[in-house]
Design a protein around this motif. Sequence first.
Motif, PDB file in Angstrom:
ATOM      1  N   ALA A   1       0.918   5.219  -0.124  1.00  0.00           N
ATOM      2  CA  ALA A   1       0.073   6.392   0.066  1.00  0.00           C
ATOM      3  C   ALA A   1       0.948   7.620  -0.147  1.00  0.00           C
ATOM      4  O   ALA A   1       1.971   7.763   0.518  1.00  0.00           O
ATOM      5  CB  ALA A   1      -0.503   6.400   1.474  1.00  0.00           C
ATOM      6  N   THR A   2       0.560   8.488  -1.082  1.00  0.00           N
ATOM      7  CA  THR A   2       1.388   9.663  -1.350  1.00  0.00           C
ATOM      8  C   THR A   2       0.536  10.913  -1.524  1.00  0.00           C
ATOM      9  O   THR A   2      -0.658  10.848  -1.801  1.00  0.00           O
ATOM     10  CB  THR A   2       2.217   9.495  -2.646  1.00  0.00           C
TER      11      THR A   2
ATOM     12  N   VAL B   1      12.169   7.828   6.700  1.00  0.00           N
ATOM     13  CA  VAL B   1      12.088   7.681   8.160  1.00  0.00           C
ATOM     14  C   VAL B   1      11.297   6.410   8.467  1.00  0.00           C
ATOM     15  O   VAL B   1      10.328   6.111   7.777  1.00  0.00           O
ATOM     16  CB  VAL B   1      11.368   8.897   8.798  1.00  0.00           C
TER      17      VAL B   1
ATOM     18  N   VAL C   1       3.450   0.753   3.244  1.00  0.00           N
ATOM     19  CA  VAL C   1       3.257  -0.351   4.175  1.00  0.00           C
ATOM     20  C   VAL C   1       2.935  -1.590   3.362  1.00  0.00           C
ATOM     21  O   VAL C   1       2.656  -1.511   2.158  1.00  0.00           O
ATOM     22  CB  VAL C   1       2.124  -0.092   5.201  1.00  0.00           C
TER      23      VAL C   1
ATOM     24  N   ALA D   1      -0.881  10.423   7.019  1.00  0.00           N
ATOM     25  CA  ALA D   1       0.359  10.012   7.662  1.00  0.00           C
ATOM     26  C   ALA D   1       1.073  11.265   8.122  1.00  0.00           C
ATOM     27  O   ALA D   1       0.871  12.350   7.575  1.00  0.00           O
ATOM     28  CB  ALA D   1       1.228   9.210   6.698  1.00  0.00           C
TER      29      ALA D   1
ATOM     30  N   PHE E   1       5.321  13.544  -0.611  1.00  0.00           N
ATOM     31  CA  PHE E   1       5.365  12.909   0.700  1.00  0.00           C
ATOM     32  C   PHE E   1       4.654  11.574   0.581  1.00  0.00           C
ATOM     33  O   PHE E   1       3.623  11.472  -0.100  1.00  0.00           O
ATOM     34  CB  PHE E   1       4.677  13.786   1.749  1.00  0.00           C
ATOM     35  N   GLY E   2       5.173  10.553   1.229  1.00  0.00           N
ATOM     36  CA  GLY E   2       4.541   9.252   1.088  1.00  0.00           C
ATOM     37  C   GLY E   2       4.854   8.321   2.231  1.00  0.00           C
ATOM     38  O   GLY E   2       5.679   8.601   3.101  1.00  0.00           O
ATOM     39  N   ALA E   3       4.134   7.202   2.203  1.00  0.00           N
ATOM     40  CA  ALA E   3       4.362   6.127   3.169  1.00  0.00           C
ATOM     41  C   ALA E   3       4.105   4.817   2.458  1.00  0.00           C
ATOM     42  O   ALA E   3       3.177   4.714   1.654  1.00  0.00           O
ATOM     43  CB  ALA E   3       3.438   6.269   4.374  1.00  0.00           C
TER      44      ALA E   3
ATOM     45  N   PHE F   1      -4.227  11.300   2.329  1.00  0.00           N
ATOM     46  CA  PHE F   1      -4.317  10.472   1.113  1.00  0.00           C
ATOM     47  C   PHE F   1      -5.647   9.766   1.096  1.00  0.00           C
ATOM     48  O   PHE F   1      -6.426   9.856   2.039  1.00  0.00           O
ATOM     49  CB  PHE F   1      -3.147   9.485   1.031  1.00  0.00           C
TER      50      PHE F   1
ATOM     51  N   PHE G   1       5.035  12.524  10.012  1.00  0.00           N
ATOM     52  CA  PHE G   1       6.305  12.147  10.615  1.00  0.00           C
ATOM     53  C   PHE G   1       7.108  13.392  10.928  1.00  0.00           C
ATOM     54  O   PHE G   1       6.940  14.426  10.288  1.00  0.00           O
ATOM     55  CB  PHE G   1       7.088  11.163   9.738  1.00  0.00           C
TER      56      PHE G   1
ATOM     57  N   PHE H   1       8.203   6.176   5.841  1.00  0.00           N
ATOM     58  CA  PHE H   1       7.733   7.504   5.452  1.00  0.00           C
ATOM     59  C   PHE H   1       8.824   8.170   4.624  1.00  0.00           C
ATOM     60  O   PHE H   1      10.008   7.972   4.902  1.00  0.00           O
ATOM     61  CB  PHE H   1       7.457   8.355   6.691  1.00  0.00           C
ATOM     62  N   PHE H   2       8.421   8.967   3.646  1.00  0.00           N
ATOM     63  CA  PHE H   2       9.461   9.648   2.879  1.00  0.00           C
ATOM     64  C   PHE H   2       8.990  10.996   2.354  1.00  0.00           C
ATOM     65  O   PHE H   2       7.792  11.265   2.242  1.00  0.00           O
ATOM     66  CB  PHE H   2       9.961   8.775   1.726  1.00  0.00           C
ATOM     67  N   ALA H   3       9.975  11.849   2.057  1.00  0.00           N
ATOM     68  CA  ALA H   3       9.750  13.118   1.367  1.00  0.00           C
ATOM     69  C   ALA H   3      10.741  13.128   0.213  1.00  0.00           C
ATOM     70  O   ALA H   3      11.928  12.867   0.416  1.00  0.00           O
ATOM     71  CB  ALA H   3       9.988  14.292   2.293  1.00  0.00           C
TER      72      ALA H   3
ATOM     73  N   PHE I   1       0.815   6.334  10.826  1.00  0.00           N
ATOM     74  CA  PHE I   1       0.223   5.995   9.540  1.00  0.00           C
ATOM     75  C   PHE I   1      -1.206   5.562   9.824  1.00  0.00           C
ATOM     76  O   PHE I   1      -1.426   4.670  10.640  1.00  0.00           O
ATOM     77  CB  PHE I   1       1.004   4.851   8.875  1.00  0.00           C
TER      78      PHE I   1
ATOM     79  N   PHE J   1       0.477  14.527   5.735  1.00  0.00           N
ATOM     80  CA  PHE J   1      -0.157  14.535   4.416  1.00  0.00           C
ATOM     81  C   PHE J   1      -1.361  13.606   4.416  1.00  0.00           C
ATOM     82  O   PHE J   1      -1.363  12.569   5.045  1.00  0.00           O
ATOM     83  CB  PHE J   1       0.842  14.160   3.305  1.00  0.00           C
TER      84      PHE J   1
ATOM     85  N   ILE K   1       0.866  -1.170   0.000  1.00  0.00           N
ATOM     86  CA  ILE K   1       0.000   0.000   0.000  1.00  0.00           C
ATOM     87  C   ILE K   1       0.908   1.226   0.000  1.00  0.00           C
ATOM     88  O   ILE K   1       1.677   1.436   0.943  1.00  0.00           O
ATOM     89  CB  ILE K   1      -0.922   0.015   1.238  1.00  0.00           C
TER      90      ILE K   1
ATOM     91  N   GLN L   1      -0.913   2.913  12.768  1.00  0.00           N
ATOM     92  CA  GLN L   1       0.369   2.540  13.349  1.00  0.00           C
ATOM     93  C   GLN L   1       1.089   3.785  13.859  1.00  0.00           C
ATOM     94  O   GLN L   1       1.292   4.736  13.117  1.00  0.00           O
ATOM     95  CB  GLN L   1       1.221   1.874  12.276  1.00  0.00           C
TER      96      GLN L   1
ATOM     97  N   ALA M   1       5.770   1.132   8.700  1.00  0.00           N
ATOM     98  CA  ALA M   1       5.727   2.053   7.570  1.00  0.00           C
ATOM     99  C   ALA M   1       7.087   2.686   7.320  1.00  0.00           C
ATOM    100  O   ALA M   1       7.842   2.955   8.255  1.00  0.00           O
ATOM    101  CB  ALA M   1       4.696   3.149   7.830  1.00  0.00           C
TER     102      ALA M   1
END
Lengths: 290, 290, 290
Positions: free
Chosen positions: B32-33, B98, B46, C3, B42-44, C290, C5, B87-89, C26, C288, B30, C50, B85
């Motif tokens: 998610a952005t 992260v 999982v 999400a 930005f996103g995650a 989603f 962070f 997480f990112f930018a 998340f 962010f 999954i 989470q 998860a």
Amino acid sequence: GYARFGVAYTDDVSADTNSTDVTSRFRLNIDATAESDAGVTFGARVRFQQNNSDEGTVDAGADDEFGTDDDVKTGGPAGTKMNGARFFARSGGLEVGVGNIYGAIEFMPGMYPIDLGLTGLGYDYTAYAFKADAYQSGSSGAAGSNGVEVMYSMGDFGMHLSASDTNDRVAAHVSYSVAGYTFALGGQDSDSDADTEFAVSASGTMGPADLTLAYADNGTTGKRTVLAATFDVGAATNVQAYVADDDSQDDTGYGIDFNHSMGGGTSLRGGVAKRLNGDTSADLGVRFNF
Amino acid sequence: GYARFGVAYTDDVSADTNSTDVTSRFRLNIDATAESDAGVTFGARVRFQQNNSDEGTVDAGADDEFGTDDDVKTGGPAGTKMNGARFFARSGGLEVGVGNIYGAIEFMPGMYPIDLGLTGLGYDYTAYAFKADAYQSGSSGAAGSNGVEVMYSMGDFGMHLSASDTNDRVAAHVSYSVAGYTFALGGQDSDSDADTEFAVSASGTMGPADLTLAYADNGTTGKRTVLAATFDVGAATNVQAYVADDDSQDDTGYGIDFNHSMGGGTSLRGGVAKRLNGDTSADLGVRFNF
Amino acid sequence: GYARFGVAYTDDVSADTNSTDVTSRFRLNIDATAESDAGVTFGARVRFQQNNSDEGTVDAGADDEFGTDDDVKTGGPAGTKMNGARFFARSGGLEVGVGNIYGAIEFMPGMYPIDLGLTGLGYDYTAYAFKADAYQSGSSGAAGSNGVEVMYSMGDFGMHLSASDTNDRVAAHVSYSVAGYTFALGGQDSDSDADTEFAVSASGTMGPADLTLAYADNGTTGKRTVLAATFDVGAATNVQAYVADDDSQDDTGYGIDFNHSMGGGTSLRGGVAKRLNGDTSADLGVRFNF
């Protein structure tokens, strides 16, 4: 998937108690498929299912076997996890399944002749009494029951062969449809005397009713005979009823329900059943598909 | 995500046993952005992943440490939960991560030169021997390994810096591509003598083959050298092979597989590997993407 | 879902420690609905959430009660499971909810006047101090808190009645909006002296600020008064602040944050709060949707 919620009543004669409670289920199916250039469909089905009656983690206890009297609860309340996946490959009328299989006896015509009330009300009308492999919705993941199966259908003829590690079960059924009637015959071999050995069913339409007659010899669990019927009583409403007899239990079981479609995949359902063990169960509520 | 199922064979020489079993995996990603007006994504990510070999809950035992001999099983069969998860930018060539990070050594070019058989067959061809941070698919959630990382790429140049709580690891790699070849160099500092200290790889195309040569000094875990190759042997089929040597183990490892695409994201895969520990593993099955 | 962070700082005065850590969450919401022909919407909401602070399974310990001092950890790190479902039927301004309910006190206007910083920073500005039923995001599944509720709104008037098994709580609120102001009044009866008994709030816009004044009598947990405000300080930025007093605690609480929208559902957020217990908390990060 679907969700349902409502109220359920149980009169437990052996414990001499009765209770009325909220009942609910949430079932989210995830079907993942891909199709090869040659037309073979590969897929996997998983499910997140939550019942209001789900309980926390249990410890097998001193005897290291689940489902025995010395089980103790060790964890907090249960969250809902993904169940075990059923993987399959399907081409035309042939399907091979691996993992959390359907099972040849569970899946044979006539085993679920009706869908009583909101919750099934104990499923006494399922002749094989759950003494064979079936797709498990519970959160046991891949660590649950595992098996392999082959399903084949050609015109009016169908067959299903399955095998699993649970009691080393091997089971099969054949079915045949002719002139609006469907006949099915199944057998199973396993390590357990309490497992289903033999099952047979016949179903068809007679006048205003869809009728099913089913019989299963479930070894030491008992021999069960079920007669079930569905009647349409209006454009959007049907009534279902059954009578069940099991030589391992004292009472005759019977039940009746109604199912009223409210459109858009929503329905109002309710029923009452006299259980084979003498208890009385009733429920009423709403179910919706999504 | 993807799913795969098939059969796996293992000949365990130390235990003098061999077994053939059904193997399966279901992986649902999954992502998610969201993207800001300035173009930062930005996103995650999982994942729900289930292997047929997943086991139930374990108790750390008397010593309160997981993975030691006194661990005991306390729960029933394991259901499948969501992993931790990441997480990112991300903006242009820069990405900050992260949580359940990729890890600079795991993610460096040349660490996964091939994808052997259906299941990887033990991944002896991964030079760093998993002694560094990597994205964890298991159901440990956010309670699993946590870290931070920065990834940067500009044209032919790439770099990756990561740090995590696991053994206080700090790791980095740089990579450079020129004339069809890619070179990468990585290093790691940690609290554990058994963690990877240094890794280097070179890969490129020579005639009909994609070749990768990789080396890693994994501290007390051993120094491993891997040569791996991929050959196309038809419009839809390739063959992959490797030879691996590790100074901490007696045997030389090698393996070969085939991968035949059936279209629509489906493929038939199989392979056999002689493991560094002397075992033999083989598998055959189907994989499909969804 | 959403999400987030970033980093969180806590200065714990009683333990005389302070720490700066990565913080993340998340949250994936799944809303499943169906609409009958008569326009009644049936639905269920579940969530996978989470937090980076999630912990493993706990054993209730010798006293068999969770949340007491003899709880022990029995499992490995926690994976993320699905929470308990809230089922509902909605038609016009009337909604009936079953399961993991919202709760009449939690859901009354003025209880969440602001959304401070990235993480809420302890939510001291929530007057009812969480001493009433609320939708639970944690992985307790259907085994967690269960209840029923009825919500009704007609024009400027709203009401909400809820009941649950937790402390046998029965709660209600009424609200009324007039000339840009909203007034709400709630009460609760329960088995616990530490539960909320009474709550009242008023909110509205005065010049550049959205203001909320709320008060709750939370029994032995204390009487809390909160004044909170939101100011727009630019096209995409707002500042929120609060002052809170609780007669059960020595300090006065206050806090301030900023929330800068970066477009596309992304925002940069940060804040600092002096807690009612004397601690100081601060955070900064990205959120962010989603």
